[in-house]
Scaffold this motif. Sequence first.
Motif, short mmCIF file in Angstrom:
data_model
loop_
_atom_site.label_atom_id
_atom_site.label_comp_id
_atom_site.label_asym_id
_atom_site.label_seq_id
_atom_site.Cartn_x
_atom_site.Cartn_y
_atom_site.Cartn_z
N LEU A 191 0.63 -1.23 0.09
CA LEU A 191 -0.20 0.01 -0.05
C LEU A 191 0.70 1.33 0.13
O LEU A 191 0.49 2.25 -0.57
N GLU A 192 2.04 1.22 0.89
CA GLU A 192 2.86 2.39 0.84
C GLU A 192 3.48 2.66 -0.39
O GLU A 192 3.65 3.85 -0.86
N ASP A 193 4.03 1.59 -1.09
CA ASP A 193 4.52 1.60 -2.48
C ASP A 193 3.36 2.29 -3.39
O ASP A 193 4.01 2.72 -4.40
N SER A 194 2.06 1.99 -3.24
CA SER A 194 1.06 2.27 -4.14
C SER A 194 0.80 3.72 -3.85
O SER A 194 -0.15 4.44 -4.61
N ASN A 195 1.47 4.30 -2.90
CA ASN A 195 1.25 5.80 -2.78
C ASN A 195 -0.19 5.86 -1.63
O ASN A 195 -0.83 6.96 -2.10
N VAL A 196 -0.46 4.81 -1.02
CA VAL A 196 -1.56 5.18 -0.31
C VAL A 196 -1.34 5.33 1.03
O VAL A 196 -0.22 4.73 1.60
N LYS A 197 -1.47 6.45 1.88
CA LYS A 197 -1.22 7.14 2.86
C LYS A 197 -1.80 6.34 4.08
O LYS A 197 -2.91 6.40 4.16
N TRP A 220 -10.90 1.89 5.04
CA TRP A 220 -11.55 3.13 4.38
C TRP A 220 -10.42 3.79 3.34
O TRP A 220 -10.60 4.11 2.29
N ASN A 221 -9.11 3.61 4.04
CA ASN A 221 -7.97 4.18 3.00
C ASN A 221 -7.89 3.23 1.67
O ASN A 221 -7.80 3.81 0.55
N ILE A 222 -8.23 1.98 1.87
CA ILE A 222 -8.24 1.03 0.54
C ILE A 222 -9.46 1.60 -0.10
O ILE A 222 -9.44 1.76 -1.40
N ILE A 223 -10.56 1.66 0.39
CA ILE A 223 -11.63 2.16 -0.45
C ILE A 223 -11.53 3.31 -1.18
O ILE A 223 -11.96 3.59 -2.33
N LEU A 224 -10.90 4.49 -0.40
CA LEU A 224 -10.79 5.77 -1.01
C LEU A 224 -9.86 5.74 -2.17
O LEU A 224 -9.94 6.13 -3.11
N PHE A 225 -8.62 4.81 -2.01
CA PHE A 225 -7.79 4.67 -3.05
C PHE A 225 -8.10 3.99 -4.20
O PHE A 225 -8.02 4.53 -5.16
N PHE A 226 -8.45 2.95 -4.01
CA PHE A 226 -8.91 2.05 -5.01
C PHE A 226 -10.12 1.93 -5.72
O PHE A 226 -10.21 1.45 -6.76
N GLN A 227 -11.24 2.80 -4.98
CA GLN A 227 -12.38 2.94 -5.70
C GLN A 227 -12.83 4.43 -6.01
O GLN A 227 -12.70 4.70 -7.27
N SER A 237 3.08 4.13 -7.50
CA SER A 237 4.10 5.25 -8.09
C SER A 237 5.20 5.17 -7.42
O SER A 237 6.22 6.05 -7.30
N GLY A 238 5.38 4.17 -6.17
CA GLY A 238 6.54 4.41 -5.58
C GLY A 238 6.39 5.29 -4.28
O GLY A 238 5.57 6.12 -4.32
N PRO A 239 7.16 4.87 -3.14
CA PRO A 239 7.13 5.95 -2.12
C PRO A 239 7.51 7.30 -2.62
O PRO A 239 8.54 7.49 -3.14
N GLU A 240 6.98 8.07 -1.49
CA GLU A 240 7.38 9.57 -1.84
C GLU A 240 8.72 9.78 -1.03
O GLU A 240 9.03 9.31 -0.04
N SER A 241 9.53 10.81 -1.55
CA SER A 241 10.58 11.23 -0.86
C SER A 241 10.35 12.41 0.18
O SER A 241 9.48 13.17 -0.02
N ASP A 242 11.03 12.05 1.01
CA ASP A 242 10.95 13.11 2.24
C ASP A 242 12.04 14.23 2.37
O ASP A 242 11.89 15.11 3.01
N VAL A 302 4.98 11.87 9.80
CA VAL A 302 3.45 11.38 10.04
C VAL A 302 2.67 12.61 10.06
O VAL A 302 1.76 12.63 9.32
N GLU A 303 3.24 13.98 10.49
CA GLU A 303 2.28 14.93 10.28
C GLU A 303 2.14 15.34 8.99
O GLU A 303 0.89 15.70 8.73
N ARG A 304 3.18 15.41 8.26
CA ARG A 304 2.92 15.66 6.52
C ARG A 304 2.08 14.71 5.83
O ARG A 304 1.17 15.20 5.10
N ASN A 305 2.26 13.24 6.49
CA ASN A 305 1.49 12.42 5.46
C ASN A 305 0.02 12.49 6.12
O ASN A 305 -0.88 12.15 5.09
N MET A 306 -0.46 12.95 7.54
CA MET A 306 -1.70 13.05 7.64
C MET A 306 -2.35 14.15 6.85
O MET A 306 -3.45 14.19 6.57
#
Length: 310
Positions: A57-63, A85-92, A114-119, A128-132
């Motif tokens: 999920l993280e590699d798929s850019n799901v936060k 819910w995150n899976i529903i939000l991303f994939f649907q 699309s791969g993990p984002e660079s920090d 964590v705060e930025r991902n939120m």
Amino acid sequence: QCKPPLKVKDLFVDIQDGKILMALLEVLSGQKLMHEYKSSSHRIFRLNNIAKALKFLEDSNVKLVSIDAAEIADGNSSLVLGLIWNIILFFQIKELTGNLNRNSSSSSLSSGPSGPESDTSHPSTPSVERNMSITVKDQRKAIRALLIWVQRKTRKYGVAVQDFTSSWRSGLAFLAVIKAIDCTLVDMKQALEKSARENLEDAFSIAQSKLGVPRLLEPEDIMVETPDEQSIVTYVAQFLEHFPELEAEDFTDPDKELPIESTYVHIKDTPSEKESKILILGESEENMYTVNHERSHPAPPKVHIHDTPE
């Protein structure tokens, strides 16, 4: 949809060994994950299965914020629901409204892994705060895209959809979405004469039998003071799959605050004892109609305007 099929009896229990989670992601993504599943009663293997799913999920850019393998393996209900819910939000929802952001390089709602984002771009901001903040922003953007789509598909039927909560209680919004997909399935004039419960039941039944949209809701879920937004969003997003043509203009400029594009009926009393003015606000013009009713009684809650001059 797995082969052989898997059945979930208790989400919080069945998800704990990672098999259901990996199978779900495999079906949704079309990528192979189950070959990495290790069946075992030992906690270390269960944690490893879940960790692999979360890494996918993280590699798929799901936060994923504050969701770790141990919490899922322990069946933590709030975090399991947050994960789903995150899976529903991303994939649907995200993928179905993906056209909204196809020209936006900064959005993390682009479809597909699309791969993990660079920090490195925000070294001073805790990840964590930025991902939120990204999660909340992207969630609202996807939901807003769906709302704009609904508004533009239902406005011709005079249904004002302003949100994914109270706007759906009467059942008319669900029926208008169905009618936008297939105008032969719903008679909006008849719906105005029915109760909210009848309209909701009609909408869910027609959607399932005629459009193949799974019935995720019951009238009782909507006939409350504040219906659950995520439940309605998840259900309504399914209709996007059944709409034959998605116009690109429905998803342009997502950050622009668009007005509600529906027809409003405003009842305004006049000095006359028996007349009231009804102001119809259309997209390009305003029309004034006169309606007779006893001023000693409340103004009519529903007014049907015929297209013909009479």
